[in-house]
Design a protein around this motif. Structure first.
Motif, PDB file in Angstrom:
ATOM      1  N   ILE A   4       0.846  -1.200   0.000  1.00  0.00           N
ATOM      2  CA  ILE A   4       0.000   0.000   0.000  1.00  0.00           C
ATOM      3  C   ILE A   4       0.877   1.244   0.000  1.00  0.00           C
ATOM      4  CG2 ILE A   4      -1.627   1.381   1.359  1.00  0.00           C
ATOM      5  CD1 ILE A   4      -2.897  -1.271   2.277  1.00  0.00           C
TER       6      ILE A   4
ATOM      7  N   GLU B  86      -0.329  -2.316  -4.281  1.00  0.00           N
ATOM      8  CA  GLU B  86      -1.170  -3.378  -3.723  1.00  0.00           C
ATOM      9  C   GLU B  86      -2.160  -3.888  -4.773  1.00  0.00           C
ATOM     10  OE1 GLU B  86      -3.663   0.290  -2.959  1.00  0.00           O
ATOM     11  OE2 GLU B  86      -1.552  -0.181  -3.061  1.00  0.00           O
TER      12      GLU B  86
ATOM     13  N   ARG C 160      -5.704  -5.640  -5.965  1.00  0.00           N
ATOM     14  CA  ARG C 160      -7.117  -5.592  -5.580  1.00  0.00           C
ATOM     15  C   ARG C 160      -7.572  -7.005  -5.209  1.00  0.00           C
ATOM     16  NH1 ARG C 160     -11.806  -6.387  -8.882  1.00  0.00           N
ATOM     17  NH2 ARG C 160     -13.650  -5.569  -7.834  1.00  0.00           N
TER      18      ARG C 160
ATOM     19  N   ASN D 218      -9.017  -7.585   1.611  1.00  0.00           N
ATOM     20  CA  ASN D 218      -7.576  -7.687   1.398  1.00  0.00           C
ATOM     21  C   ASN D 218      -6.941  -8.051   2.740  1.00  0.00           C
ATOM     22  OD1 ASN D 218      -6.859  -5.243   2.886  1.00  0.00           O
ATOM     23  ND2 ASN D 218      -7.686  -4.090   1.168  1.00  0.00           N
TER      24      ASN D 218
ATOM     25  N   ALA E 230      -8.529   2.226  -0.236  1.00  0.00           N
ATOM     26  CA  ALA E 230      -8.780   1.114  -1.156  1.00  0.00           C
ATOM     27  C   ALA E 230      -9.808   1.504  -2.212  1.00  0.00           C
ATOM     28  CB  ALA E 230      -9.238  -0.124  -0.382  1.00  0.00           C
TER      29      ALA E 230
ATOM     30  N   ARG F 276      -7.914   3.836  -4.679  1.00  0.00           N
ATOM     31  CA  ARG F 276      -6.862   3.160  -5.449  1.00  0.00           C
ATOM     32  C   ARG F 276      -7.420   2.183  -6.472  1.00  0.00           C
ATOM     33  NH1 ARG F 276      -2.045   2.589  -2.198  1.00  0.00           N
ATOM     34  NH2 ARG F 276      -1.487   4.683  -1.566  1.00  0.00           N
ATOM     35  N   HIS F 277      -8.532   1.539  -6.124  1.00  0.00           N
ATOM     36  CA  HIS F 277      -9.068   0.497  -6.997  1.00  0.00           C
ATOM     37  C   HIS F 277     -10.306   0.948  -7.764  1.00  0.00           C
ATOM     38  CE1 HIS F 277      -6.108  -2.150  -5.336  1.00  0.00           C
ATOM     39  NE2 HIS F 277      -6.580  -1.984  -4.116  1.00  0.00           N
TER      40      HIS F 277
END
Length: 179
Positions: free
Chosen positions: A81, A86, A88, A93, A153, A156-157
């Motif tokens: 991270i 990182e 997905r 996770n 998260a 980022r995803h």
């Protein structure tokens, strides 16, 4: 390819939001509204008991074996991270799985110390009251860290994780995503 996949079953989602509501209520009423606070604590203990059982026999993504990892795996994921590399995960996770475990343990300890205060042996015992308050504060710190992790998260995803915990659905795995 389907637009979404079912990840969180209805029981996981109901557990999650009921726990959010009960902890919020307990936090607000702590030291102010004893009887409802106590009832909320018992509900939290019941929810946690259910979740332990569901973690053993529930749906695929609800099972502990799916998301509880060795601490080394969690630390490696946290490093990923920080390095912004990182992967997905369709379910929790490794960091999210560790947070689930920490929250459950902290909430169980908070509920236990709350219950102790209702017993003849520990009623009015200062260290029990202080431990209960300390643990409740610790849960709040974990909640803030959990929300920060969900935000990171999600960004980022490119995925709205709170919505996934409402609908139970996430977008299907692609590339190097882990199902």
């Amino acid at each position: 390819m389907p637009e979404s996949v079912r990840v969180w079953d209805p029981l996981v989602r109901i557990f999650h939001w009921a726990l959010v509501a009960c902890f919020t209520f307990s936090w607000i009423t702590g030291g102010e509204w004893d009887d409802p606070h106590e009832i909320s604590g018992y509900i939290i203990a019941g929810l946690l008991t259910f979740r332990v059982i569901w973690g053993l026999v529930g749906s695929h993504y609800a099972r502990f074996r799916h998301f509880v990892h060795h601490p080394r795996v969690v630390l490696d994921y946290l490093g990923d991270i920080v390095a912004k590399r990182e992967r997905r995960h369709i379910g929790h996770n490794p960091a999210g799985g560790a947070m689930v475990v920490m929250l459950m343990i902290a909430l169980a300890a908070t509920a236990f110390t709350g219950w102790l205060q209702t017993t003849d042996m520990f009623w009015g015992v200062e260290w029990v009251e202080e431990t209960h308050g300390f643990l409740a504060d610790g849960v709040m710190v974990l909640v803030v860290a959990h929300l920060a992790g969900v935000f990171v998260a999600s960004r980022r995803h490119g995925e709205n994780l709170p919505r996934a915990m409402i609908t139970g659905k996430k977008r299907p795995p692609s590339g190097d995503d882990l199902a």
